[in-house]
Motif scaffolding. Structure first.
Motif, PDB file in Angstrom:
ATOM      1  N   PRO A 173       0.825  -1.222   0.000  1.00 50.78           N
ATOM      2  CA  PRO A 173       0.000   0.000   0.000  1.00 50.78           C
ATOM      3  C   PRO A 173       0.856   1.268   0.000  1.00 50.78           C
ATOM      4  CG  PRO A 173      -0.163  -1.168   2.100  1.00 50.78           C
ATOM      5  CD  PRO A 173       0.627  -2.047   1.187  1.00 50.78           C
ATOM      6  N   THR A 187     -11.650   1.568  -3.396  1.00 54.32           N
ATOM      7  CA  THR A 187     -10.695   0.917  -4.314  1.00 54.32           C
ATOM      8  C   THR A 187      -9.844  -0.033  -3.469  1.00 54.32           C
ATOM      9  OG1 THR A 187      -9.208   2.783  -3.937  1.00 54.32           O
ATOM     10  CG2 THR A 187     -10.555   2.886  -5.933  1.00 54.32           C
ATOM     11  N   ALA A 188     -10.479  -1.048  -2.932  1.00 54.92           N
ATOM     12  CA  ALA A 188      -9.843  -1.826  -1.856  1.00 54.92           C
ATOM     13  C   ALA A 188      -8.642  -2.648  -2.318  1.00 54.92           C
ATOM     14  CB  ALA A 188     -10.881  -2.729  -1.202  1.00 54.92           C
ATOM     15  N   MET A 227      -5.876  -5.089  -2.797  1.00 55.69           N
ATOM     16  CA  MET A 227      -5.477  -6.249  -1.989  1.00 55.69           C
ATOM     17  C   MET A 227      -5.794  -6.018  -0.510  1.00 55.69           C
ATOM     18  SD  MET A 227      -4.257  -8.243  -4.319  1.00 55.69           S
ATOM     19  CE  MET A 227      -5.433  -7.508  -5.437  1.00 55.69           C
ATOM     20  N   GLY A 228      -6.441  -4.887  -0.212  1.00 53.90           N
ATOM     21  CA  GLY A 228      -6.848  -4.616   1.169  1.00 53.90           C
ATOM     22  C   GLY A 228      -5.720  -4.115   2.059  1.00 53.90           C
ATOM     23  N   HIS A 250      -4.511  -1.000   2.712  1.00 58.09           N
ATOM     24  CA  HIS A 250      -4.946   0.082   3.605  1.00 58.09           C
ATOM     25  C   HIS A 250      -6.064  -0.416   4.519  1.00 58.09           C
ATOM     26  CE1 HIS A 250      -3.168   2.485   0.232  1.00 58.09           C
ATOM     27  NE2 HIS A 250      -2.678   3.170   1.258  1.00 58.09           N
ATOM     28  N   ARG A 300     -13.762  -3.132  -8.537  1.00 56.31           N
ATOM     29  CA  ARG A 300     -14.430  -3.633  -9.741  1.00 56.31           C
ATOM     30  C   ARG A 300     -13.695  -4.856 -10.311  1.00 56.31           C
ATOM     31  NH1 ARG A 300     -13.141   1.266 -14.001  1.00 56.31           N
ATOM     32  NH2 ARG A 300     -15.317   0.879 -14.479  1.00 56.31           N
ATOM     33  N   ALA A 326      -9.159  -8.819  -7.261  1.00 57.07           N
ATOM     34  CA  ALA A 326      -9.077  -8.070  -5.992  1.00 57.07           C
ATOM     35  C   ALA A 326     -10.121  -8.601  -5.014  1.00 57.07           C
ATOM     36  CB  ALA A 326      -9.279  -6.570  -6.245  1.00 57.07           C
ATOM     37  N   GLN A 366     -18.093  -3.978  -7.751  1.00 60.95           N
ATOM     38  CA  GLN A 366     -18.746  -3.024  -8.639  1.00 60.95           C
ATOM     39  C   GLN A 366     -17.787  -1.854  -8.865  1.00 60.95           C
ATOM     40  OE1 GLN A 366     -22.342  -1.634  -6.807  1.00 60.95           O
ATOM     41  NE2 GLN A 366     -23.501  -1.704  -8.704  1.00 60.95           N
ATOM     42  N   ASP A 392      -7.982   5.075  -3.386  1.00 66.00           N
ATOM     43  CA  ASP A 392      -6.570   4.915  -3.765  1.00 66.00           C
ATOM     44  C   ASP A 392      -6.619   4.545  -5.246  1.00 66.00           C
ATOM     45  OD1 ASP A 392      -3.899   4.221  -3.971  1.00 66.00           O
ATOM     46  OD2 ASP A 392      -4.093   2.357  -2.833  1.00 66.00           O
ATOM     47  N   LEU A 393      -6.501   5.567  -6.097  1.00 68.69           N
ATOM     48  CA  LEU A 393      -6.869   5.404  -7.510  1.00 68.69           C
ATOM     49  C   LEU A 393      -5.857   4.593  -8.318  1.00 68.69           C
ATOM     50  CD1 LEU A 393      -8.156   9.041  -7.973  1.00 68.69           C
ATOM     51  CD2 LEU A 393      -9.563   6.979  -7.866  1.00 68.69           C
ATOM     52  N   GLY A 394      -6.216   4.348  -9.547  1.00 65.41           N
ATOM     53  CA  GLY A 394      -5.285   3.704 -10.467  1.00 65.41           C
ATOM     54  C   GLY A 394      -5.290   2.204 -10.367  1.00 65.41           C
ATOM     55  N   SER A 441      -3.523  -1.702  -9.388  1.00 68.40           N
ATOM     56  CA  SER A 441      -2.768  -2.383  -8.341  1.00 68.40           C
ATOM     57  C   SER A 441      -1.560  -3.072  -8.978  1.00 68.40           C
ATOM     58  CB  SER A 441      -3.658  -3.421  -7.666  1.00 68.40           C
ATOM     59  OG  SER A 441      -4.008  -4.421  -8.608  1.00 68.40           O
ATOM     60  N   MET A 467     -10.202  -3.353 -15.924  1.00 65.32           N
ATOM     61  CA  MET A 467     -10.138  -3.666 -14.493  1.00 65.32           C
ATOM     62  C   MET A 467     -11.242  -4.670 -14.166  1.00 65.32           C
ATOM     63  SD  MET A 467      -9.469  -0.074 -12.644  1.00 65.32           S
ATOM     64  CE  MET A 467      -8.158   1.005 -13.172  1.00 65.32           C
ATOM     65  N   GLN A 481     -15.375   8.355 -14.037  1.00 65.71           N
ATOM     66  CA  GLN A 481     -15.797   7.759 -12.757  1.00 65.71           C
ATOM     67  C   GLN A 481     -15.478   8.720 -11.599  1.00 65.71           C
ATOM     68  OE1 GLN A 481     -16.278   4.127 -11.357  1.00 65.71           O
ATOM     69  NE2 GLN A 481     -17.607   4.074 -13.130  1.00 65.71           N
TER      70      GLN A 481
HETATM   71  C1  LIG Z   1      -4.060   1.232  -6.258  1.00 62.42           C
HETATM   72  S1  LIG Z   1      -5.111  -0.145  -6.139  1.00 62.42           S
HETATM   73  C2  LIG Z   1      -5.677  -0.090  -4.483  1.00 62.42           C
HETATM   74  C3  LIG Z   1      -4.774  -0.784  -3.533  1.00 62.42           C
HETATM   75  C4  LIG Z   1      -5.288  -0.864  -2.115  1.00 62.42           C
HETATM   76  N1  LIG Z   1      -5.445   0.433  -1.505  1.00 62.42           N
HETATM   77  C5  LIG Z   1      -4.356  -1.704  -1.283  1.00 62.42           C
HETATM   78  O1  LIG Z   1      -3.672  -1.174  -0.413  1.00 62.42           O
HETATM   79  O2  LIG Z   1      -4.310  -2.921  -1.499  1.00 62.42           O
HETATM   80  C6  LIG Z   1      -6.493   0.436  -7.003  1.00 62.42           C
HETATM   81  C7  LIG Z   1      -7.649  -0.546  -7.045  1.00 62.42           C
HETATM   82  O3  LIG Z   1      -8.791   0.205  -7.390  1.00 62.42           O
HETATM   83  C8  LIG Z   1      -9.581  -0.524  -8.266  1.00 62.42           C
HETATM   84  N2  LIG Z   1     -10.333   0.471  -9.036  1.00 62.42           N
HETATM   85  C9  LIG Z   1      -9.860   1.435  -9.842  1.00 62.42           C
HETATM   86  N3  LIG Z   1     -10.844   2.167 -10.345  1.00 62.42           N
HETATM   87  C10 LIG Z   1     -11.989   1.659  -9.839  1.00 62.42           C
HETATM   88  C11 LIG Z   1     -13.365   2.000  -9.987  1.00 62.42           C
HETATM   89  N4  LIG Z   1     -13.759   3.003 -10.780  1.00 62.42           N
HETATM   90  N5  LIG Z   1     -14.270   1.293  -9.274  1.00 62.42           N
HETATM   91  C12 LIG Z   1     -13.884   0.277  -8.463  1.00 62.42           C
HETATM   92  N6  LIG Z   1     -12.597  -0.113  -8.319  1.00 62.42           N
HETATM   93  C13 LIG Z   1     -11.668   0.585  -8.992  1.00 62.42           C
HETATM   94  C14 LIG Z   1      -8.622  -1.330  -9.083  1.00 62.42           C
HETATM   95  O4  LIG Z   1      -9.241  -2.487  -9.598  1.00 62.42           O
HETATM   96  C15 LIG Z   1      -7.534  -1.653  -8.059  1.00 62.42           C
HETATM   97  O5  LIG Z   1      -7.753  -2.889  -7.462  1.00 62.42           O
END
Ligand SMILES: C[S@@+](CC[C@H](N)C(=O)[O-])C[C@H]1O[C@@H](n2cnc3c(N)ncnc32)[C@H](O)[C@@H]1O
Length: 309
Positions: free
Chosen positions: A20, A42-43, A45-46, A48, A67, A71, A88, A110-112, A114, A137, A233
């Motif tokens: 993270p 944007t969980a 791998m969880g 955070h 989504r 993940a 979703q 936490d955008l973008g 993984s 994604m 989004q």
């Molecule tokens: C940077 S990772 C997050 C990592 C997380 N914070 C962690 O520590 O494990 C971004 C995650 O956001 C998800 N994601 C990106 N845009 C999304 C959206 N519009 N809706 C849902 N999930 C989204 C991606 O699939 C990815 O798994």
């Protein structure tokens, strides 16, 4: 530790698959207290989420959205402890949560992408790995990068490269023209097909100038943003968040490129600062990721945060 020293095979734990970004800083601004509720939009791998849940003391208080089905599969252990998982996109998840009257004390975006999305060739996000031109994604979605590259009109491709890849107009137009010329002879199916054409074309346009980063970096970023409607989004979701944040609740957002950061910066600026506006900024300037971080994704990260009045 370098970015390649941590184990990333199929048997890795979620914590090994993705480190993270700005974890301590996120915990400092969210400031989780025992018994508070948490929404991670944007969980991944969880990473955070697991730390926040440790602090609030009960996984039942956590709602985790992503989504990406991979993940979601990596969050099942937290679901077993009582967390709610939402498979979703976050725009629709927030719309549904708002309609159900849900409220949270902390929200994280936490955008973008993984690390597992980037590291697995078959996902098609990276030109460093050979794989299909996919970049979705959410693999339930129809639109892929291959559809865009092989079927979009030249003008639209040029717009995507210049707007989302921040590539100069002339270079974007030339790249789009070359892609449209080449695809008449053969479809682009793999990340390597596209990366190679971009490398040759950008080299020609720049008269062989040396590039620190592979010229395909910006083209791949542009396509990824278009495939996943990443900016749309974000733009449509930010104005909904104050409706699902409790008074005194904290919102933290990590961005990874200037297009995302500009949207978040403007939104928070326009919605804070006077009594009738919903937020107070937790810090005026963003917290930047460490350029020396072993996790390359962290180097371009920016964290912004605000508190709901
Ligand atoms: C940077 S990772 C997050 C990592 C997380 N914070 C962690 O520590 O494990 C971004 C995650 O956001 C998800 N994601 C990106 N845009 C999304 C959206 N519009 N809706 C849902 N999930 C989204 C991606 O699939 C990815 O798994």
């Amino acid at each position: 530790m370098s970015s390649v020293t941590y184990n990333k095979n199929m048997n890795s734990t979620p914590q090994q698959l993705h480190i993270p970004v700005l974890l301590e800083e996120v915990l400092a601004v969210l400031n989780p207290q025992s018994g508070e509720s948490y929404l991670d939009l944007t969980a991944g791998m969880g990473g955070h989420a697991r730390k926040v849940i440790e602090r609030i003391g009960d996984a039942k208080l956590a709602t985790l959205c992503d989504r990406d089905s991979f993940a979601i599969s990596q969050l099942k252990d937290i679901e077993k402890q009582g967390a709610t998982l939402i498979h979703q996109d976050y725009e629709h998840a927030v719309t549904d949560l708002k309609a159900s009257g849900a409220r949270f004390d902390m929200i994280l975006l936490d955008l973008g992408v993984s690390s597992p999305q980037l590291d697995r060739g078959e996902r098609g996000f990276s030109f460093s790995h050979d794989g299909p031109l996919d970049m979705r994604m959410d693999n339930r979605q129809e639109l892929t990068a291959a559809t865009i590259v092989n079927t979009y009109p030249e003008k639209e491709l040029a717009r995507i490269f210049s707007e989302y890849g921040e590539i100069g107009r002339h270079q974007s137009e030339e790249l789009a023209r070359e892609i449209c010329y080449q695809r008449k002879r053969q479809r682009f199916d793999s990340t390597q097909d596209l990366a190679e054409v971009v490398r040759i074309e950008v080299g020609r346009l720049d008269h062989g100038k040396y590039h620190h980063v592979h010229p395909a970096t910006q083209v791949f970023q542009a396509l990824r943003i278009a495939v996943n409607d990443e900016l749309g989004q974000l733009e449509r979701t930010l104005p909904q968040l104050d409706d699902i944040l409790n008074s005194g609740g904290r919102l933290a957002i990590i961005t990874f490129h200037s297009l995302e950061d500009r949207i978040v910066k403007h939104y928070l600026k326009e919605n804070s600062g006077s009594l009738d506006l919903p937020y107070t900024l937790i810090m005026k300037k963003p917290i930047a990721g460490n350029v020396n971080d072993y996790n390359p994704r962290a180097r371009s990260a920016k964290l912004r945060a605000a508190c709901k009045k």
